[in-house]
Design a protein around this motif. Structure first.
Motif, mmCIF file in Angstrom:
data_model
loop_
_atom_site.group_PDB
_atom_site.id
_atom_site.type_symbol
_atom_site.label_atom_id
_atom_site.label_comp_id
_atom_site.label_asym_id
_atom_site.label_seq_id
_atom_site.Cartn_x
_atom_site.Cartn_y
_atom_site.Cartn_z
ATOM 1 N N ILE A 274 0.874 -1.170 0.000
ATOM 2 C CA ILE A 274 0.000 0.000 0.000
ATOM 3 C C ILE A 274 0.911 1.220 0.000
ATOM 4 N N GLU A 275 0.820 2.024 -1.053
ATOM 5 C CA GLU A 275 1.687 3.195 -1.165
ATOM 6 C C GLU A 275 0.916 4.449 -0.760
ATOM 7 N N ASP A 276 1.417 5.129 0.269
ATOM 8 C CA ASP A 276 0.856 6.403 0.710
ATOM 9 C C ASP A 276 1.558 7.504 -0.084
ATOM 10 N N ASP A 277 0.836 8.096 -1.039
ATOM 11 C CA ASP A 277 1.458 9.045 -1.967
ATOM 12 C C ASP A 277 0.694 10.364 -2.003
ATOM 13 N N VAL A 278 0.295 10.868 -0.838
ATOM 14 C CA VAL A 278 -0.540 12.066 -0.793
ATOM 15 C C VAL A 278 0.224 13.341 -1.150
ATOM 16 N N TYR A 279 1.567 13.271 -1.146
ATOM 17 C CA TYR A 279 2.361 14.457 -1.486
ATOM 18 C C TYR A 279 2.930 14.372 -2.901
ATOM 19 N N GLU A 280 2.373 13.504 -3.733
ATOM 20 C CA GLU A 280 2.945 13.223 -5.040
ATOM 21 C C GLU A 280 3.046 14.451 -5.943
ATOM 22 N N GLU A 281 2.155 15.422 -5.773
ATOM 23 C CA GLU A 281 2.157 16.605 -6.643
ATOM 24 C C GLU A 281 3.075 17.716 -6.145
ATOM 25 N N LEU A 282 3.656 17.576 -4.961
ATOM 26 C CA LEU A 282 4.435 18.662 -4.361
ATOM 27 C C LEU A 282 5.931 18.477 -4.588
ATOM 28 N N TYR A 283 6.306 18.185 -5.819
ATOM 29 C CA TYR A 283 7.716 18.038 -6.195
ATOM 30 C C TYR A 283 8.225 19.361 -6.735
ATOM 31 N N TYR A 284 9.557 19.552 -6.690
ATOM 32 C CA TYR A 284 10.139 20.807 -7.153
ATOM 33 C C TYR A 284 10.771 20.687 -8.540
ATOM 34 N N ASP A 285 11.185 19.486 -8.916
ATOM 35 C CA ASP A 285 11.828 19.293 -10.213
ATOM 36 C C ASP A 285 10.805 19.411 -11.335
ATOM 37 N N GLN A 286 11.293 19.381 -12.570
ATOM 38 C CA GLN A 286 10.417 19.494 -13.727
ATOM 39 C C GLN A 286 9.556 18.249 -13.914
ATOM 40 N N ASP A 296 4.697 -1.702 -11.124
ATOM 41 C CA ASP A 296 3.921 -2.869 -10.688
ATOM 42 C C ASP A 296 3.366 -3.620 -11.903
ATOM 43 N N GLN A 297 3.892 -4.803 -12.173
ATOM 44 C CA GLN A 297 3.462 -5.582 -13.339
ATOM 45 C C GLN A 297 2.438 -6.666 -12.987
ATOM 46 N N GLN A 298 2.345 -7.020 -11.701
ATOM 47 C CA GLN A 298 1.491 -8.134 -11.309
ATOM 48 C C GLN A 298 0.411 -7.730 -10.301
ATOM 49 N N ASN A 299 0.100 -6.437 -10.237
ATOM 50 C CA ASN A 299 -0.974 -5.936 -9.371
ATOM 51 C C ASN A 299 -0.753 -6.229 -7.889
ATOM 52 N N TRP A 300 0.470 -5.985 -7.434
ATOM 53 C CA TRP A 300 0.774 -6.127 -6.019
ATOM 54 C C TRP A 300 0.654 -4.802 -5.271
ATOM 55 N N VAL A 301 0.452 -3.694 -5.995
ATOM 56 C CA VAL A 301 0.481 -2.358 -5.386
ATOM 57 C C VAL A 301 -0.906 -1.726 -5.378
ATOM 58 N N LEU A 302 -1.316 -1.202 -4.214
ATOM 59 C CA LEU A 302 -2.492 -0.348 -4.092
ATOM 60 C C LEU A 302 -1.983 1.068 -3.842
ATOM 61 N N HIS A 303 -2.335 1.981 -4.721
ATOM 62 C CA HIS A 303 -1.800 3.341 -4.661
ATOM 63 C C HIS A 303 -2.845 4.281 -4.075
ATOM 64 N N CYS A 304 -2.479 4.998 -2.985
ATOM 65 C CA CYS A 304 -3.408 5.893 -2.292
ATOM 66 C C CYS A 304 -2.930 7.330 -2.397
ATOM 67 N N SER A 305 -3.846 8.224 -2.721
ATOM 68 C CA SER A 305 -3.494 9.637 -2.800
ATOM 69 C C SER A 305 -4.707 10.485 -2.444
#
Length: 467
Positions: A274-286, A296-305
């Protein structure tokens, strides 16, 4: 030596000399009590001690088993068992932030003055005058189809093929994490967390009765891959819950190379993430950092934002890329949060359908970057040399390392007397091994009020160092 300690020592010798081998089942508590002549509570205490040392593990309704043993153990990998007690600490901390007089340097949310987009407020006003537009919208899980379609398109823009049916709309990012954990675990299961992580992950583990294994942060890569693999070899890990982009509270973003290696390990050992990615949009790079879902090729990841960290805490709209667990999560959601505000969902659809959000994000990132650099330079110039301010180019947190003998909880309490809040490290790490860090929210403009608060923080740190 207590009887339980004597028994634990004897059993430990049987494990270390390979009399009992990896994954071999131990005698049940009752069998061990009959064989040793000891009470059930004594045997249980001995087993729990061995479990805490990582020598054995338990499976629900199956008993205890010998853990995989390795000649070179990483001491930082710790078994927390099921005795997590952090919710009361978090409750008291959050209550302390509620006063209108508090300067919220300890808040988890960005300064609200930076978030509430005028265009979004305009969309809300227009919808409020069109009652039918939201009264007739289905409000049950998985949420507004148009909103899920927009989110799916944003995934596709990053090279992640996504169908709207993969998405479940939630009441914020924390709700997405909790629903995902409920869908993947049962009481007594083992999960893996980073040693230092957002307190919501600890609260979820406490509420669900999960056993937690922690891995240390890597000073260069953010996550210690060797410890990660060792932990999943030694324990029957069911789920990992990690923050890999703009980590809260430390701030690092894990490289694509490390993320790819994590994805391969998940697939090899068949463990969910389970990936907690609530800050995914707050990057400084381009370039926006990739999520684990990309690898994730085999559906092992649940992505949360969530939109909460970019549009405001009042818009508690999050989501989970649930894939095959979508229906299960919807069933759980129906029994808990029921549904997410259809009015807010409709407003987001209108807002996200145009370029308003991208313009807002561009301005937000630029402002947060400028403020964070100002705070960093100020601390660098004024904090004692015994302190280290850790800066990463994303988000709005600074992670300050105090001398090891100092207790950040004490600093927090002393600052509260001056109506200043900071976040002490015992909110993020319950192992009692690293209590000398504080998290600072840098999303507030450096005006006289903020500078005075920073000066008071620096003054109190100096006083504690000189005592």
């Amino acid at each position: 030596m207590y009887k339980s300690e004597q028994l634990a020592h004897s059993l430990k010798q049987l494990i270390e000399n390979s009399t009992w081998r990896a994954h071999e089942k131990l005698p049940s508590l009752r069998q061990q009590a009959e064989q040793s002549g000891l009470s059930l509570i004594t045997v249980m205490n001995a087993y729990q001690e061995l479990e805490a040392q990582g020598l054995i593990y338990s499976k629900a309704k199956s008993g205890y088993f010998v853990a995989e043993q390795h000649s070179t153990r990483l001491n930082p990998v710790l078994a927390i068992n099921d005795k997590i007690e952090i919710n009361s600490i978090v409750f008291k901390y959050l209550k302390s932030l509620q006063s209108e007089f508090i300067i919220p340097l300890g808040s988890a949310f960005p300064n609200s003055q930076l978030l509430y987009s005028p265009k979004l407020i305009q969309s809300l006003g227009q919808l409020a005058r069109q009652r039918r537009s939201y009264e007739q919208t289905p409000s049950l899980p998985p949420g507004n189809y148009a909103l899920r379609k927009i989110i799916a398109q944003r995934y596709a823009m990053q090279g992640i093929p996504t169908d709207p049916s993969d998405i479940v709309i939630t009441s914020g990012g924390l709700d997405a994490l909790n629903l995902s954990l409920q869908a993947l675990t049962q009481t007594g299961d083992y999960i893996l967390l980073q040693q230092t992580i957002f307190y919501g992950a600890w609260q979820a583990a406490e509420r669900l009765g999960l056993k937690v294994i922690t891995i240390p942060e890597h000073p260069e890569h953010g996550i210690d891959l060797a410890a990660f693999e060792q932990a999943i070899l030694k324990y029957p890990i069911k789920v990992c819950l990690l923050m890999l982009n703009s980590h809260n509270p430390i701030g690092f973003t894990v490289s694509d190379e490390i993320k790819l290696k994590i994805a391969k390990l998940l697939n090899q050992y068949q463990i969910y993430l389970i990936e907690d990615d609530v800050y995914e949009e707050l990057y400084y790079d381009q370039k926006k950092p990739l999520s684990m879902k990309y690898f994730d090729q085999q559906n092992w990841v649940l992505h949360c934002s969530s939109f909460s960290k970019t549009l405001g805490a009042g818009f508690r709209i999050g989501w989970v890329y649930a894939g095959k667990f979508s229906e299960n999560i919807q069933h759980i959601q129906l029994m808990s949060t029921l549904s997410v505000n259809p009015f807010i969902q409709n407003a987001l659809v209108e807002y996200l359908s145009h370029r308003h959000y991208e313009k807002h994000l561009k301005t937000l990132r630029s402002t947060l970057q400028r403020y964070k650099k100002q705070y960093f330079n100020y601390f660098k110039s004024h904090l004692p040399e015994q302190c280290k301010t850790i800066y990463y180019p994303s988000g709005y947190f600074l992670w300050i390392e105090l001398p090891e003998y100092m207790d950040s909880e004490l600093i927090y309490q002393q600052l509260l007397q001056h109506n200043i809040s900071v976040a002490p490290s015992n909110l993020f790490n319950i192992t009692n091994q690293q209590n000398h860090f504080i998290r600072i929210n840098c999303s507030f403009e450096m005006n006289e009020k903020i500078q005075n608060a920073l000066d008071k923080l620096i003054e109190i740190v100096k006083i504690n160092i000189n005592q």
